[in-house]
Motif scaffolding. Sequence first.
Motif, PDB file in Angstrom:
ATOM      1  N   ASP A  16       0.832  -1.206   0.000  1.00 51.69           N
ATOM      2  CA  ASP A  16       0.000   0.000   0.000  1.00 51.69           C
ATOM      3  C   ASP A  16       0.866   1.255   0.000  1.00 51.69           C
ATOM      4  OD1 ASP A  16      -2.310  -1.483  -0.015  1.00 51.69           O
ATOM      5  OD2 ASP A  16      -2.597  -1.368   2.164  1.00 51.69           O
ATOM      6  N   ARG A  17       1.973   1.188   0.705  1.00 56.49           N
ATOM      7  CA  ARG A  17       2.874   2.345   0.775  1.00 56.49           C
ATOM      8  C   ARG A  17       3.457   2.656  -0.602  1.00 56.49           C
ATOM      9  NH1 ARG A  17       8.584   2.694   3.824  1.00 56.49           N
ATOM     10  NH2 ARG A  17       8.924   4.903   3.540  1.00 56.49           N
ATOM     11  N   HIS A  18       3.919   1.623  -1.298  1.00 60.90           N
ATOM     12  CA  HIS A  18       4.485   1.839  -2.634  1.00 60.90           C
ATOM     13  C   HIS A  18       3.413   2.280  -3.623  1.00 60.90           C
ATOM     14  CE1 HIS A  18       8.276  -0.802  -1.869  1.00 60.90           C
ATOM     15  NE2 HIS A  18       8.369   0.387  -1.341  1.00 60.90           N
ATOM     16  N   SER A  19       2.228   1.746  -3.484  1.00 64.82           N
ATOM     17  CA  SER A  19       1.131   2.137  -4.362  1.00 64.82           C
ATOM     18  C   SER A  19       0.798   3.618  -4.179  1.00 64.82           C
ATOM     19  CB  SER A  19      -0.095   1.279  -4.069  1.00 64.82           C
ATOM     20  OG  SER A  19      -1.178   1.693  -4.868  1.00 64.82           O
ATOM     21  N   ALA A  20       0.684   4.049  -2.943  1.00 67.51           N
ATOM     22  CA  ALA A  20       0.384   5.463  -2.660  1.00 67.51           C
ATOM     23  C   ALA A  20       1.502   6.355  -3.169  1.00 67.51           C
ATOM     24  CB  ALA A  20       0.171   5.666  -1.162  1.00 67.51           C
ATOM     25  N   LEU A  21       2.735   5.925  -2.968  1.00 72.43           N
ATOM     26  CA  LEU A  21       3.872   6.715  -3.424  1.00 72.43           C
ATOM     27  C   LEU A  21       3.900   6.798  -4.952  1.00 72.43           C
ATOM     28  CD1 LEU A  21       6.444   8.295  -2.855  1.00 72.43           C
ATOM     29  CD2 LEU A  21       7.654   6.112  -2.637  1.00 72.43           C
ATOM     30  N   ALA A  44       1.202   9.140  -6.146  1.00 71.10           N
ATOM     31  CA  ALA A  44       1.550  10.532  -5.852  1.00 71.10           C
ATOM     32  C   ALA A  44       2.626  11.042  -6.800  1.00 71.10           C
ATOM     33  CB  ALA A  44       2.000  10.658  -4.393  1.00 71.10           C
ATOM     34  N   ILE A  45       3.587  10.193  -7.121  1.00 71.69           N
ATOM     35  CA  ILE A  45       4.656  10.602  -8.044  1.00 71.69           C
ATOM     36  C   ILE A  45       4.095  10.854  -9.434  1.00 71.69           C
ATOM     37  CG2 ILE A  45       6.741   9.796  -9.227  1.00 71.69           C
ATOM     38  CD1 ILE A  45       7.600   8.552  -6.544  1.00 71.69           C
ATOM     39  N   VAL A  46       3.150  10.031  -9.863  1.00 68.49           N
ATOM     40  CA  VAL A  46       2.512  10.258 -11.167  1.00 68.49           C
ATOM     41  C   VAL A  46       1.923  11.668 -11.208  1.00 68.49           C
ATOM     42  CG1 VAL A  46       0.558   9.580 -12.622  1.00 68.49           C
ATOM     43  CG2 VAL A  46       2.096   7.845 -11.713  1.00 68.49           C
ATOM     44  N   ASP A  47       1.317  12.090 -10.115  1.00 65.39           N
ATOM     45  CA  ASP A  47       0.662  13.402 -10.070  1.00 65.39           C
ATOM     46  C   ASP A  47       1.640  14.570 -10.146  1.00 65.39           C
ATOM     47  OD1 ASP A  47      -1.804  12.166  -9.878  1.00 65.39           O
ATOM     48  OD2 ASP A  47      -1.931  12.394  -7.685  1.00 65.39           O
ATOM     49  N   VAL A  48       2.840  14.407  -9.604  1.00 63.72           N
ATOM     50  CA  VAL A  48       3.776  15.546  -9.515  1.00 63.72           C
ATOM     51  C   VAL A  48       5.061  15.340 -10.307  1.00 63.72           C
ATOM     52  CG1 VAL A  48       2.883  16.204  -7.243  1.00 63.72           C
ATOM     53  CG2 VAL A  48       4.911  14.718  -7.393  1.00 63.72           C
ATOM     54  N   GLY A  49       5.205  14.181 -10.914  1.00 59.89           N
ATOM     55  CA  GLY A  49       6.474  13.812 -11.548  1.00 59.89           C
ATOM     56  C   GLY A  49       6.952  14.733 -12.641  1.00 59.89           C
ATOM     57  N   PRO A  68       2.574  14.740  -1.113  1.00 60.25           N
ATOM     58  CA  PRO A  68       1.850  14.909   0.152  1.00 60.25           C
ATOM     59  C   PRO A  68       2.721  14.472   1.315  1.00 60.25           C
ATOM     60  CG  PRO A  68       0.508  13.745  -1.468  1.00 60.25           C
ATOM     61  CD  PRO A  68       1.884  13.861  -2.040  1.00 60.25           C
ATOM     62  N   ILE A  69       2.553  15.113   2.427  1.00 63.21           N
ATOM     63  CA  ILE A  69       3.410  14.893   3.587  1.00 63.21           C
ATOM     64  C   ILE A  69       3.442  13.429   4.039  1.00 63.21           C
ATOM     65  CG2 ILE A  69       1.687  15.406   5.368  1.00 63.21           C
ATOM     66  CD1 ILE A  69       5.285  16.698   5.403  1.00 63.21           C
ATOM     67  N   ASP A  70       2.361  12.686   3.827  1.00 67.48           N
ATOM     68  CA  ASP A  70       2.321  11.307   4.285  1.00 67.48           C
ATOM     69  C   ASP A  70       3.152  10.363   3.427  1.00 67.48           C
ATOM     70  OD1 ASP A  70       0.371  11.791   2.292  1.00 67.48           O
ATOM     71  OD2 ASP A  70      -0.734   9.995   2.858  1.00 67.48           O
ATOM     72  N   VAL A  71       3.536  10.766   2.209  1.00 70.49           N
ATOM     73  CA  VAL A  71       4.380   9.905   1.367  1.00 70.49           C
ATOM     74  C   VAL A  71       5.747  10.516   1.085  1.00 70.49           C
ATOM     75  CG1 VAL A  71       2.479   8.679   0.256  1.00 70.49           C
ATOM     76  CG2 VAL A  71       3.407  10.727  -0.807  1.00 70.49           C
ATOM     77  N   ALA A  72       5.934  11.792   1.325  1.00 71.87           N
ATOM     78  CA  ALA A  72       7.191  12.465   0.999  1.00 71.87           C
ATOM     79  C   ALA A  72       8.423  11.852   1.685  1.00 71.87           C
ATOM     80  CB  ALA A  72       7.098  13.960   1.325  1.00 71.87           C
ATOM     81  N   PRO A  73       8.357  11.441   2.936  1.00 69.70           N
ATOM     82  CA  PRO A  73       9.566  10.875   3.571  1.00 69.70           C
ATOM     83  C   PRO A  73      10.128   9.656   2.856  1.00 69.70           C
ATOM     84  CG  PRO A  73       7.940  11.396   5.231  1.00 69.70           C
ATOM     85  CD  PRO A  73       7.266  11.557   3.878  1.00 69.70           C
ATOM     86  N   ALA A  74       9.332   8.964   2.097  1.00 69.46           N
ATOM     87  CA  ALA A  74       9.807   7.761   1.407  1.00 69.46           C
ATOM     88  C   ALA A  74      10.807   8.066   0.306  1.00 69.46           C
ATOM     89  CB  ALA A  74       8.615   6.984   0.832  1.00 69.46           C
ATOM     90  N   VAL A  75      10.838   9.299  -0.207  1.00 69.94           N
ATOM     91  CA  VAL A  75      11.767   9.632  -1.282  1.00 69.94           C
ATOM     92  C   VAL A  75      12.879  10.563  -0.842  1.00 69.94           C
ATOM     93  CG1 VAL A  75      10.086   9.281  -3.118  1.00 69.94           C
ATOM     94  CG2 VAL A  75      10.394  11.565  -2.156  1.00 69.94           C
ATOM     95  N   ALA A  76      12.797  11.100   0.327  1.00 68.64           N
ATOM     96  CA  ALA A  76      13.802  12.075   0.795  1.00 68.64           C
ATOM     97  C   ALA A  76      15.121  11.409   1.073  1.00 68.64           C
ATOM     98  CB  ALA A  76      13.294  12.807   2.020  1.00 68.64           C
TER      99      ALA A  76
END
Length: 113
Positions: free
Chosen positions: A3-8, A11-16, A105-113
């Motif tokens: 679910d975490r990777h799916s959400a990420l 989200a990346i598709v939206d802002v990539g 979004p803040i809930d998925v951003a830490p995964a790429v930082a």
Amino acid sequence: MSDRHSALANAIVDVGHAAAAAVIAEFYEDPFWEARFGPRGRRYADEDCRHHVVHLVQALRADDAGLFVAYARWLQSLLCTRGMCSRHIASNFQRLGRQLAARLPIDVAPAVA
């Protein structure tokens, strides 16, 4: 896919594309890039950075980091024959990570930082 990777990935598709464009704008703030590669190089850099996003999303959706690693290795062999160096590619990925993290979004951003 987790679910975490799916959400990420979603989200990346939206802002990539916006993140990729910002990365190339950052690079071209340095006159070296325009002098070395010119407008044609910038066009290819824009395309390449969007491809980075696509491959990242694919790796996330497949829940397989190895897909992105294989892409990065292939990219290195391709771009190094065209005058880029590995440090430039690494810098591009690092900048892309920062740009994505700033837009996600803040809930998925830490995964790429």
